[in-house]
Each structure stands twice: as C-alpha cells, then as structure tokens.
Write a protein that holds these residues in place. Structure first.
Motif, mmCIF file in Angstrom:
data_model
loop_
_atom_site.group_PDB
_atom_site.id
_atom_site.type_symbol
_atom_site.label_atom_id
_atom_site.label_comp_id
_atom_site.label_asym_id
_atom_site.label_seq_id
_atom_site.Cartn_x
_atom_site.Cartn_y
_atom_site.Cartn_z
ATOM 1 N N ARG A 66 0.837 -1.198 0.000
ATOM 2 C CA ARG A 66 0.000 0.000 0.000
ATOM 3 C C ARG A 66 0.873 1.249 0.000
ATOM 4 O O ARG A 66 2.021 1.239 0.466
ATOM 5 N N ILE A 67 0.293 2.346 -0.488
ATOM 6 C CA ILE A 67 0.979 3.619 -0.515
ATOM 7 C C ILE A 67 0.008 4.729 -0.136
ATOM 8 O O ILE A 67 -1.189 4.651 -0.419
ATOM 9 N N ALA A 68 0.525 5.772 0.525
ATOM 10 C CA ALA A 68 -0.253 6.963 0.869
ATOM 11 C C ALA A 68 0.626 8.171 0.626
ATOM 12 O O ALA A 68 1.841 8.134 0.860
ATOM 13 N N VAL A 121 -2.663 1.971 -5.945
ATOM 14 C CA VAL A 121 -2.477 3.248 -6.614
ATOM 15 C C VAL A 121 -3.127 4.320 -5.759
ATOM 16 O O VAL A 121 -4.153 4.079 -5.113
ATOM 17 N N THR A 122 -2.519 5.513 -5.713
ATOM 18 C CA THR A 122 -3.072 6.600 -4.914
ATOM 19 C C THR A 122 -2.777 7.938 -5.566
ATOM 20 O O THR A 122 -1.801 8.081 -6.318
ATOM 21 N N ALA A 123 -3.620 8.921 -5.293
ATOM 22 C CA ALA A 123 -3.408 10.271 -5.800
ATOM 23 C C ALA A 123 -2.399 11.014 -4.935
ATOM 24 O O ALA A 123 -2.216 10.710 -3.758
ATOM 25 N N VAL A 124 -1.743 12.013 -5.541
ATOM 26 C CA VAL A 124 -0.838 12.902 -4.814
ATOM 27 C C VAL A 124 -1.575 14.207 -4.557
ATOM 28 O O VAL A 124 -1.827 14.968 -5.488
ATOM 29 N N PRO A 125 -1.989 14.483 -3.301
ATOM 30 C CA PRO A 125 -2.759 15.697 -3.009
ATOM 31 C C PRO A 125 -2.038 16.964 -3.461
ATOM 32 O O PRO A 125 -0.807 17.063 -3.383
ATOM 33 N N GLY A 126 -2.818 17.911 -3.958
ATOM 34 C CA GLY A 126 -2.253 19.166 -4.408
ATOM 35 C C GLY A 126 -1.685 19.126 -5.803
ATOM 36 O O GLY A 126 -1.161 20.133 -6.300
ATOM 37 N N THR A 127 -1.769 17.977 -6.465
ATOM 38 C CA THR A 127 -1.273 17.821 -7.828
ATOM 39 C C THR A 127 -2.284 16.994 -8.613
ATOM 40 O O THR A 127 -3.279 16.529 -8.074
ATOM 41 N N ALA A 128 -1.976 16.785 -9.892
ATOM 42 C CA ALA A 128 -2.775 15.876 -10.713
ATOM 43 C C ALA A 128 -2.038 14.557 -10.908
ATOM 44 O O ALA A 128 -2.363 13.793 -11.818
ATOM 45 N N PHE A 186 -0.113 10.766 -9.564
ATOM 46 C CA PHE A 186 -0.470 9.535 -8.864
ATOM 47 C C PHE A 186 0.788 8.702 -8.628
ATOM 48 O O PHE A 186 1.779 8.807 -9.364
ATOM 49 N N TRP A 187 0.735 7.869 -7.580
ATOM 50 C CA TRP A 187 1.750 6.864 -7.293
ATOM 51 C C TRP A 187 1.121 5.486 -7.418
ATOM 52 O O TRP A 187 -0.071 5.305 -7.140
ATOM 53 N N SER A 188 1.948 4.489 -7.765
ATOM 54 C CA SER A 188 1.551 3.092 -7.650
ATOM 55 C C SER A 188 2.707 2.302 -7.058
ATOM 56 O O SER A 188 3.870 2.708 -7.166
ATOM 57 N N VAL A 189 2.376 1.181 -6.405
ATOM 58 C CA VAL A 189 3.411 0.340 -5.794
ATOM 59 C C VAL A 189 3.103 -1.129 -6.017
ATOM 60 O O VAL A 189 1.963 -1.516 -6.283
#
Length: 388
Positions: free
Chosen positions: A64-66, A356-363, A365-368
């Motif tokens: 998981r990623i945050a 997969v997760t969004a990066v707040p303040g941007t458009a 994303f990250w995935s792991v």
C-alpha cells in the motif's frame, strides 16, 4: 473461507505467460511518446515512469501507498520472503526526490505491514497483519514508525486490516475484534471500537474515507460454500450493500464519489483449476440501486487498487494482466468507460501492482507493487509515478 485478496499477491501466480494466448492489444495498451492522452480539462497526461525504491531484501513487495503531497509519501509491505527465513515488515518514505527504507529494527514485530495512510508528517499511521497475539498499530514520528496503544492491543483475535486518516486527523481502521468485523476510531489519544458490521463471516481488506463522518469498507463474505464481494458504508450506523455476485469474489478496494456512484475492484478466483491458477479481474459499479459488473479489457489477472481525482471521482485502477506481463497495467477512467494504460517497458521487470493513490495538491499519482508477479527472490519492491 476467503482471505484471497491478501493472498493473491503473496503467492506464486503462475509461470511466464504463454504469449500465443495473449489478446490482441487494444487502443492505449502500448502507448508511445507520441501517443499522448489528455485529461478532461485539456492538460497533457504524461507516461507512468519507474521511480527506484532501493534497499528491500528479496523477495519483497510494497502492498500500500499513501501520499500527503508531492514531497511526502509512505509505502509499506514486507521483505525477506524466503522459505528458510522470517518475513520482515518493510516501510519506505518519500522526501520529494528519493525513496528511503525506514529502519524498523526497534519494533517488536515480524510480519507484513498491510496498509498506510497519512495527511501530514504528524498524522500518518500504518497497520499490519497479526504476528503473535494481535496486529500492530504504528504511528509516524517524522523519522520512523513507533508502535501505538489502542484498546484490544495484544488481545487474541484482534486484527487491523486497513487504515484511513481524515483532514481532521481522525484515524479510521477496519478490522476484527471478538469475532466480528468492526471499525476502530481514534485521534491518537482516545480510541473506541464501533458497532460490529452486521455480516457473518466477513473479511475486510480496505477502508475508504469519503467525508469526515462517512467511511466505506470492502472485502468478502461467506456465500453458498464460497464467498461474494462485500461493500458497506458507515455514517453513524451500517448500511450493507447487496453482495457482489461472483465465483469466490473478493473486493480489494472501493471508491465512493457519492452514495449512488461507487466503484469496487478485486479478483474473482473462480472454481477449480490447478494450484497457482490466476483469477479474473473484477470491476463493479453501484448506482444507488444495483451493482453492474463491468468487463475490463483483459480477462485473466487482478485489479488491486483504485484512486480518485481532485474532484473525488474514480480515476485510476491498478491491475495485473496475466496474459501480458511485459509492463504494468492500469485502467484509466475516460468518461463512462475504462481504458487500459500500460506502464514503462523493461527487459528485466514484469511488475505486479498492489495499489495506486493520488498525490494531493497535484494531478499526479503513485503506484506500488513488486518487480515480478511471484514473491520469490530476486523480486524487489517497486514504484511508479504519473506526473500530469
């Protein structure tokens, strides 16, 4: 019963695919630098790219990623997955330019970290699968993870499965206590277990926070000798949606834009087949009245995570395409449809994505996940990033 979602990415899922059986590539399967997509607001959408996540001990994977923003993120999982040695918890942190492995040697815990969530450097939390008497609850102190106290800590049968943190810094955890699926709510100081989920034989895999007082959970429930997909909402009391029918179906993640706009992803294990047989990706939508199963553009594999955009709409899904493992696989929301998007090509990797997760303040994303679909050496932790 069940437990399939946690196991699918922790068990060998078959040998190298038979390329002759691979389906004809669909539009978007193999994009070139000239084949750029655009977001609905007209901005250019760049390609996913590999970001090194060094230091894991093979075999390793990130579950998981945050992300709290472009300069701060956390990822968790496990490493040292071998027959002859003990699994170790794995945690990494992102400082805006590099991933660094966190030293966890001070923890009295060996096992898998199953989820992580955080909104800032002083409000980040992680949970792990039981090792010994019960699951650990970890809190980020700005440098590393420290174990935190909660009611039921050390109590046999207590399991913490997934965690979410709100903008108000309240912490929501789904898990099990006294034989029933429940929510644990706290602020780091005071904690309380909420009413049990009114579903027998339920396993929970993920929690999603839609508003400060509304959370959704996903997993599976016993059904006719197998199990079906489970999605429920808590907003002061439980609302359990009708089961998502399937042949041994588990829901790995859920995203609710509204009470009548809910997406669920997972894997349908099916019936029979040889050991290690891969399942089928499962995608379903709730419109407030009924579930509609949506067929992804690939038919053998898994869907593991789902992330929303800045407007709260479901935007990206992480997956694994068994029939073409040459690149990572995603589904991207295109209006009412989902389009397959592929990650970067490599001669040395066959990535399996877990989240997969969004990066707040941007458009972005990250995935792991992990560098290969089988969690045996030399498989290592793996991350990709999309900047828009």
């Amino acid at each position: 019963m069940a437990g399939t979602i946690g196991a699918l990415s922790g068990i060998a899922l078959g040998s190298d695919p038979a390329r002759a059986d691979a389906p004809t590539p669909r539009p978007g399967d193999r994009r070139t630098p000239q084949d750029r997509r655009t977001l609905q607001d007209g901005r250019a959408l760049q390609d996913w790219r590999v970001v090194p996540a060094p230091g894991s001990i093979p075999a390793a994977q990130l579950r998981r990623i945050a992300a709290a923003g472009p300069g701060l993120a956390w990822a968790v999982g496990e490493e040292n997955l071998t027959v002859s040695s003990q699994t170790r918890a794995l945690a990494m942190s992102w400082n805006g330019s590099t991933w660094s492995k966190s030293d966890l040697s001070h923890l009295d815990y060996t096992g898998r970290l199953s989820d992580v969530a955080g909104v800032c450097s002083t409000a980040a939390w992680s949970v792990g699968l039981p090792s010994g008497n019960a699951s650990p609850l970890l809190r980020w102190n700005g440098t590393t993870w420290r174990e935190a106290t909660f009611p039921g800590r050390g109590e046999p049968g207590v399991r913490l499965d997934s965690v979410a943190v709100g903008a108000d810094r309240r912490v929501w955890i789904c898990g099990t206590r006294a034989g029933a699926a429940r929510l644990l709510l706290g602020d780091g100081g005071r904690w309380r277990w909420l009413d049990p989920l009114p579903v027998a034989s339920a396993n929970l895999y993920r929690i999603f926070l839609r508003t400060p007082d509304e959370v959704w959970v996903s997993g599976d429930q016993a059904s006719g000798g197998g199990w079906s997909g489970l999605v429920a909402r808590w907003n002061g009391s439980w609302t359990v949606l009708p089961p998502i029918a399937g042949a041994r179906l588990g829901i790995a993640d859920v995203h609710a834009a509204a009470a009548d706009d809910v997406w669920a992803v997972g894997t349908e294990a099916g019936v029979g087949g040889p050991p290690g047989r891969p399942g089928n990706p499962a995608l379903a939508h709730w419109d407030g009245t009924a579930w509609t199963r949506v067929q992804p553009a690939f038919t053998v594999g898994a869907l593991s995570g789902i992330a929303g955009d800045a407007q709260g709409r479901a935007a990206w899904i992480s997956g694994w395409n068994y029939q073409d493992q040459s690149r990572s696989t995603y589904l991207r929301r295109d209006g009412a449809d989902w389009t397959v998007v592929r990650g970067p090509a490599s001669e040395t990797r066959a990535p399996y994505l877990n989240d997969v997760t969004a990066v707040p303040g941007t458009a972005g994303f990250w995935s792991v996940g992990m560098t290969r679909s089988s969690p045996y050496p030399p498989t290592e932790a793996y991350t990709e990033r999309l900047d828009a």
